[in-house]
Write a protein that holds these residues in place. Structure first.
Motif, PDB file in Angstrom:
ATOM      1  N   GLU A 296      -5.915  26.347  12.831  1.00 17.25           N
ATOM      2  CA  GLU A 296      -6.659  26.444  11.572  1.00 17.25           C
ATOM      3  C   GLU A 296      -5.961  25.666  10.473  1.00 17.25           C
ATOM      4  OE1 GLU A 296      -5.840  29.147  13.453  1.00 17.25           O
ATOM      5  OE2 GLU A 296      -7.842  29.386  14.321  1.00 17.25           O
ATOM      6  N   LEU A 297      -4.620  25.778  10.460  1.00 16.83           N
ATOM      7  CA  LEU A 297      -3.871  25.047   9.435  1.00 16.83           C
ATOM      8  C   LEU A 297      -3.993  23.540   9.645  1.00 16.83           C
ATOM      9  CD1 LEU A 297      -0.492  26.879   8.796  1.00 16.83           C
ATOM     10  CD2 LEU A 297      -2.144  26.123   7.080  1.00 16.83           C
ATOM     11  N   MET A 298      -3.960  23.122  10.915  1.00 13.07           N
ATOM     12  CA  MET A 298      -4.081  21.688  11.188  1.00 13.07           C
ATOM     13  C   MET A 298      -5.475  21.197  10.810  1.00 13.07           C
ATOM     14  SD  MET A 298      -1.907  21.068  14.671  1.00 13.07           S
ATOM     15  CE  MET A 298      -2.141  22.557  15.593  1.00 13.07           C
ATOM     16  N   ASP A 299      -6.489  22.034  11.085  1.00 17.03           N
ATOM     17  CA  ASP A 299      -7.844  21.687  10.651  1.00 17.03           C
ATOM     18  C   ASP A 299      -7.881  21.541   9.133  1.00 17.03           C
ATOM     19  OD1 ASP A 299      -8.669  21.845  13.236  1.00 17.03           O
ATOM     20  OD2 ASP A 299      -9.638  23.805  13.043  1.00 17.03           O
ATOM     21  N   ALA A 300      -7.171  22.460   8.464  1.00 17.48           N
ATOM     22  CA  ALA A 300      -7.170  22.441   7.002  1.00 17.48           C
ATOM     23  C   ALA A 300      -6.531  21.157   6.487  1.00 17.48           C
ATOM     24  CB  ALA A 300      -6.434  23.665   6.473  1.00 17.48           C
ATOM     25  N   VAL A 301      -5.434  20.765   7.130  1.00 11.57           N
ATOM     26  CA  VAL A 301      -4.773  19.521   6.732  1.00 11.57           C
ATOM     27  C   VAL A 301      -5.727  18.344   6.934  1.00 11.57           C
ATOM     28  CG1 VAL A 301      -2.945  17.902   7.396  1.00 11.57           C
ATOM     29  CG2 VAL A 301      -2.416  20.325   7.074  1.00 11.57           C
ATOM     30  N   GLY A 302      -6.407  18.332   8.095  1.00 14.02           N
ATOM     31  CA  GLY A 302      -7.357  17.252   8.368  1.00 14.02           C
ATOM     32  C   GLY A 302      -8.465  17.220   7.332  1.00 14.02           C
ATOM     33  N   ALA A 303      -8.989  18.408   7.014  1.00 16.17           N
ATOM     34  CA  ALA A 303     -10.089  18.470   6.048  1.00 16.17           C
ATOM     35  C   ALA A 303      -9.610  18.016   4.679  1.00 16.17           C
ATOM     36  CB  ALA A 303     -10.636  19.893   5.982  1.00 16.17           C
ATOM     37  N   TYR A 304      -8.394  18.442   4.310  1.00 19.81           N
ATOM     38  CA  TYR A 304      -7.905  18.105   2.977  1.00 19.81           C
ATOM     39  C   TYR A 304      -7.629  16.610   2.846  1.00 19.81           C
ATOM     40  CZ  TYR A 304      -5.519  18.652  -1.448  1.00 19.81           C
ATOM     41  OH  TYR A 304      -5.181  18.556  -2.773  1.00 19.81           O
ATOM     42  N   LEU A 305      -7.143  16.018   3.912  1.00 19.67           N
ATOM     43  CA  LEU A 305      -6.819  14.581   3.863  1.00 19.67           C
ATOM     44  C   LEU A 305      -7.999  13.705   4.299  1.00 19.67           C
ATOM     45  CD1 LEU A 305      -3.191  14.299   5.300  1.00 19.67           C
ATOM     46  CD2 LEU A 305      -3.944  13.794   2.973  1.00 19.67           C
ATOM     47  N   ASP A 306      -9.086  14.324   4.732  1.00 18.06           N
ATOM     48  CA  ASP A 306     -10.233  13.586   5.259  1.00 18.06           C
ATOM     49  C   ASP A 306      -9.813  12.729   6.461  1.00 18.06           C
ATOM     50  OD1 ASP A 306     -12.806  12.882   5.527  1.00 18.06           O
ATOM     51  OD2 ASP A 306     -12.849  11.437   3.887  1.00 18.06           O
TER      52      ASP A 306
ATOM     53  N   ALA B  26      -9.662  16.087  12.615  1.00 16.73           N
ATOM     54  CA  ALA B  26      -8.699  17.115  13.008  1.00 16.73           C
ATOM     55  C   ALA B  26      -7.901  16.687  14.231  1.00 16.73           C
ATOM     56  CB  ALA B  26      -9.431  18.428  13.269  1.00 16.73           C
ATOM     57  N   ILE B  27      -8.560  15.981  15.155  1.00 17.68           N
ATOM     58  CA  ILE B  27      -7.868  15.642  16.402  1.00 17.68           C
ATOM     59  C   ILE B  27      -6.686  14.712  16.141  1.00 17.68           C
ATOM     60  CG2 ILE B  27      -9.331  13.666  16.985  1.00 17.68           C
ATOM     61  CD1 ILE B  27      -9.060  15.444  19.893  1.00 17.68           C
ATOM     62  N   GLN B  28      -6.789  13.895  15.100  1.00 15.97           N
ATOM     63  CA  GLN B  28      -5.661  13.009  14.785  1.00 15.97           C
ATOM     64  C   GLN B  28      -4.498  13.809  14.211  1.00 15.97           C
ATOM     65  OE1 GLN B  28      -7.258   9.815  12.381  1.00 15.97           O
ATOM     66  NE2 GLN B  28      -8.342   8.935  14.120  1.00 15.97           N
ATOM     67  N   VAL B  29      -4.810  14.924  13.569  1.00  7.65           N
ATOM     68  CA  VAL B  29      -3.750  15.803  13.077  1.00  7.65           C
ATOM     69  C   VAL B  29      -3.080  16.501  14.258  1.00  7.65           C
ATOM     70  CG1 VAL B  29      -3.213  17.744  11.565  1.00  7.65           C
ATOM     71  CG2 VAL B  29      -5.002  16.118  10.926  1.00  7.65           C
ATOM     72  N   TYR B  30      -3.882  16.934  15.217  1.00  4.40           N
ATOM     73  CA  TYR B  30      -3.306  17.576  16.410  1.00  4.40           C
ATOM     74  C   TYR B  30      -2.375  16.591  17.131  1.00  4.40           C
ATOM     75  CZ  TYR B  30      -7.565  20.505  15.958  1.00  4.40           C
ATOM     76  OH  TYR B  30      -8.588  21.285  15.517  1.00  4.40           O
ATOM     77  N   GLU B  31      -2.824  15.340  17.198  1.00  3.63           N
ATOM     78  CA  GLU B  31      -2.009  14.324  17.885  1.00  3.63           C
ATOM     79  C   GLU B  31      -0.619  14.229  17.267  1.00  3.63           C
ATOM     80  OE1 GLU B  31      -5.021  10.965  19.698  1.00  3.63           O
ATOM     81  OE2 GLU B  31      -4.590  10.822  17.573  1.00  3.63           O
ATOM     82  N   VAL B  32      -0.582  14.164  15.937  1.00  3.18           N
ATOM     83  CA  VAL B  32       0.701  14.030  15.242  1.00  3.18           C
ATOM     84  C   VAL B  32       1.531  15.295  15.434  1.00  3.18           C
ATOM     85  CG1 VAL B  32       1.783  13.812  12.974  1.00  3.18           C
ATOM     86  CG2 VAL B  32      -0.204  12.405  13.550  1.00  3.18           C
TER      87      VAL B  32
END
Lengths: 725, 169
Positions: free
Chosen positions: B55-65, B68-74
């Protein structure tokens, strides 16, 4: 442009390339094979498999051919000891973790890794340590996974990010722990997702419905054309002993490139549905009983003649717009031969007021490949990704690569994975007013006089101005009327305004009709007001809506029409139930058809008959029957030919479907090439409420074959409830 | 990036975390906000006391536009991000060559015994998380060493480790 030409040498042979090309593009063009896994011409360069290492003179180390730009005077050696040595070494590393499970792998026999292992692999492994094992992922009902086999080429990841436009797969972890995954448990839902099966060079991603069903070498490949949307996607049907086992893309740069929609790929399962009709059925004493063809055809002819006798006006002919052009031509000939003018294929259309202004066939107004090069596009009433996924990809290319400005006027907000300049989501009843305001904004911005059709347009707001701006720039512009417009209860108004807007913008006015062969149906004259080639009919009959609303005495249905699903009207089933005689030519005999039909003649699906589809750009694509017919079913055109004979109609002596096509082509003459037109002008005036509802035509409900494909029906897209706007 | 993505889950991030992310995003050119994902994840992990959730990673993805999958990758790539529940204080003992030669293995063994957990595990009270493996942290001159939440502790002996662990709250 001559300075852009680069001269180089490949294996001692002089070749030329363009500046900026990579070595592998030049070697491919020169028919020099360089092994590769991660490189794909439609995807970005990753250079992570290292299989394409080649020797370049003066370079200290072998270079990846996919990521090394060509240079003047470069000397490339693809088969030198150094190049082969590097490729063999790469292969050895790739095989370290790859399981030796080819005998139980679906990819066996058609595997790029297997093929290259034969060419570049060692006969025995030197690796004695433990191999890596990776847990499989559940990507949904279409794609099966065996992730231990993955070699991390990332083609699938790049496909989802670059082609599908929504990255659904990613590379998780690193080093030996790296995995291709969705991270959270999630299916891959994009409507083009099945293409990752073809892209995967190993057996990691395979077709789930086809899993463990056959081997590549047991099947023959037959060319087919998709009947599910107006694109005319080229398919290759893989057939084993007469049975269609799976469908893969057939490359055609002018239409579908190398991609096909999941609907095109997995619909074949529907051919062998449980309710597939194997023998003709005739109603005897209230019940439908199987019988032989002779009895059934005679019953059909007798029933038809009986229905015609009191008056041909009480008989209606309805055809599914995904029947072949040949079937449609014979269907129209029988109807007109019997004096029946009630003939239509526009089953889902609701508003026929302006049918006189129809183009000869509903077409895009430009070639499909030219969509890539559009500068501006206004889409009116279309859920593009659902109606024609391959076309939506073309539009995406225009938006992403050509920076085209795309605007939508739709009754709801649909997701698009590309930059949208303006998205106007308004109620179905407000679409006409919205479009008119956009037209007025366009006229104001260009200083043009307001056309009559827009006389009642409201003052545009900023959003409408933004949508108008999409059509104001660039050279190549299009106004596209989609399926939601076609099914709109106020279609005539929408079309009149769209034509006026297109005229103001100097844009083409294009249509995206439902069904795989609406263009063929229009050309064949399966219309109440037009004969073949758009010639006005002597007597204008009832349109599909009127036929089903009024309730006729007899109906003839072609293509497996299921009244509740394939037509617009809610009363269609009741109308058929009331009729004294219903003849259905159908591949299937579901309960809905059994309820009202008096004779059901089993015909072949798109894969079992030869025929022609005319796509939305007016391209005629003929194909031969790929699969053997199920049971005693016969190709539709043959059934119609015999029916013509039994009805004593002249000129039904065709020996092949080709004869039928040639006859139609002759009848069409020069008309065959004409598609959309922008000549239509009408007046529009704001009205109160709409005279009916605008219904969604869901992706996996488009036609009888798709509705019967189990894997497609298990997708998340299929689970979405049918919307009404 | 759909609108749903940017509106949905970004609310999970605290104001402080958002400020931190804004600070890092400003360092990169327009449209290159993907470059700020590492910094954003660090802030999000800190906010959540030591580990990231989907959920937090989704939030980071949403906040940075950013998808989400690229956030999971990192997050899954870098060892400083924990994607499973972990203790609050991350204890990383360097076991690379210099530290190993100076007795890092003994230090690890001592910590394992003291905390009662193996490497890769957290103490039941959620206070300490002993990271599985730590590579060279560039403090070879004072080997063996460990890092606890970005603070270096050098020239370690079992006694010194006890002192450090006792001193942390």
């Amino acid at each position: 442009m001559s300075q852009d030409i680069v001269n180089l040498e490949v294996n001692g042979v002089a070749v030329q390339g363009r500046k900026g090309q990579m070595i592998i593009q030049v070697t491919d063009a020169a028919d020099v094979y360089v092994p590769r896994f991660c490189y794909h011409e439609k995807l970005s360069v990753a250079a992570n498999c290292r299989m394409c290492l080649v020797e370049v003179e003066k370079a200290p180390k072998p270079m990846p051919a996919c990521a090394t730009p060509i240079a003047e005077g470069m000397k490339v050696y693809t088969k030198s000891p150094k190049a082969i040595g590097a490729q063999k070494a790469t292969m050895e590393f790739l095989l370290i973790n790859h399981p030796l499970d080819c005998p139980i792998c679906d990819q066996g026999g058609e595997c790029e890794l297997q093929d290259l292992a034969v060419g570049f692999g060692r006969d025995a492994a030197r690796f004695e340590e433990r191999k890596r094992v990776v847990k499989d992922k559940n990507l949904g009902p279409l794609v099966s996974t065996d992730m231990t086999r993955c070699i991390h080429c990332t083609r699938c990841v790049r496909f989802t990010a670059e082609i599908a436009g929504v990255q659904e797969l990613g590379t998780m972890g690193r080093g030996e722990g790296m995995q291709i995954s969705t991270w959270v448990e999630k299916s891959v839902d994009h409507e083009l997702s099945g293409n990752i099966i073809d892209l995967c060079p190993v057996g990691a991603l395979n077709s789930k419905p086809f899993r463990f069903h056959g081997r590549g070498w047991e099947m023959t490949a037959q060319a087919l054309v998709s009947p599910h949307d107006a694109v005319g996607t080229n398919l290759s049907a893989h057939v084993r002993r007469g049975q269609l086992m799976r469908v893969v893309p057939r490359a055609n740069e002018a239409i579908n490139e190398t991609w096909i929609a999941d609907r095109d790929r997995f619909s074949y399962e529907g051919i062998y549905a449980a309710d597939r009709l194997e023998r003709p059925l005739v109603r005897q004493g209230g019940a439908l009983v199987p019988c032989d063809w002779e009895t059934a055809l005679e019953a059909a002819a007798r029933g038809l003649q009986g229905a015609i006798a009191p008056g041909a006006d009480r008989v209606g002919f309805l055809a599914l717009p995904s029947a072949t052009t040949e079937e449609l031509h014979l269907f129209a000939r029988i109807a007109r031969g019997l004096g029946v003018a009630n003939l239509d294929h526009r089953l889902r259309q609701r508003d026929f007021r302006d049918q006189g202004a129809d183009p000869v066939f509903p077409g895009l107004g430009l070639a499909i490949a030219d969509l890539d090069r559009l500068d501006g596009l206004l889409v009116v009433g279309a859920d593009l990704r659902q109606e024609a996924p391959v076309l939506a990809h073309r539009v995406r290319k225009a938006a992403v690569r050509n920076k085209a400005r795309i605007a939508f006027v739709n009754p709801a907000r649909f997701d698009y994975h590309f930059p949208v300049a303006a998205y106007r989501a308004v109620g179905a009843g407000d679409m006409a007013a919205e479009l008119a305001a956009i037209g007025r904004a366009l006229a104001e911005s260009t200083g043009a006089a307001l056309p009559a059709a827009l006389a009642h347009a409201g003052t545009p707001n900023d959003g409408q101005r933004a949508a108008a701006a999409a059509l104001a720039s660039g050279e190549r512009r299009l106004v596209l009327l989609g399926g939601l417009a076609e099914r709109h209860p106020g279609y005539a108004d929408l079309r009149a305004i769209a034509a006026a807007v297109a005229g103001l913008a100097g844009a083409a006015l294009g249509y995206l009709p439902g069904g795989g062969n609406a263009a063929g149906a229009a050309l064949a004259g399966v219309l109440p007001h037009r004969e073949a080639g758009g010639r006005p009919a002597g007597r204008v009959g009832l349109d599909a809506g009127a036929m089903l609303a009024g309730g006729l005495d007899a109906y003839v249905l072609l293509g497996g029409i299921e009244a509740g699903l394939d037509t617009a009207g809610e009363g269609a089933e009741a109308a058929l139930a009331r009729a004294g005689f219903v003849l259905a030519l159908s591949p299937y005999a579901p309960e809905a058809v059994r309820r009202h039909a008096h004779v059901i003649l089993p015909i072949g699906t798109f894969a079992e008959t030869s025929g022609t589809f005319v796509n939305v750009e007016g391209r005629w694509q003929s194909f031969a029957a790929a699969a053997r017919l199920v049971g005693e079913a016969r190709p539709g055109w043959k059934v119609l030919r015999v029916l013509g004979n039994l009805l004593n109609l002249p000129g039904f002596e065709y020996e092949s479907s080709e004869d039928v096509r040639i006859e139609l082509e002759r009848a069409l003459g020069a008309q065959a090439g004409q598609g959309a037109d922008t000549a239509y002008r009408g007046a529009w005036r704001p009205q109160g409420s709409l005279p009916g509802a605008l219904a969604d035509a869901p992706l996996y409900q488009s036609d009888p074959v798709v509705r019967r494909a189990p894997a497609l029906q298990q997708t998340r897209a299929a689970a979405r409830p049918r919307a009404t706007y | 990036m759909s609108e749903a993505q940017s509106s949905g889950t970004a609310g999970l991030l605290s104001e402080h975390t958002r400020h931190e992310i804004d600070h890092w995003r400003a360092k990169f050119p327009e449209g290159r906000q993907r470059s700020a994902v590492i910094a954003a994840l660090r802030a999000a992990q800190h906010q959540n006391h030591g580990y990231l959730t989907s959920e937090l990673m989704d939030a980071v993805g949403a906040y940075l536009d950013v998808p989400a999958i690229q956030v999971y990758e990192v997050a899954s790539f870098y060892s400083m991000f924990e994607t499973k529940p972990a203790g609050r204080l991350h204890v990383s003992v360097c076991t690379n060559i210099s530290c190993m030669l100076c007795g890092a293995d003994k230090i690890v063994e001592h910590i394992e015994k003291r905390l009662g957990v193996k490497t890769g595990e957290s103490t039941p009270d959620g206070k300490f998380f002993l990271k599985r493996e730590e590579e060279c942290l560039a403090a070879c001159n004072n080997a063996p060493m460990m890092m606890i939440d970005h603070v270096y502790y050098e020239n370690l002996t079992p006694e010194k480790v006890d002192q450090v662990l006792d001193s942390l709250k």
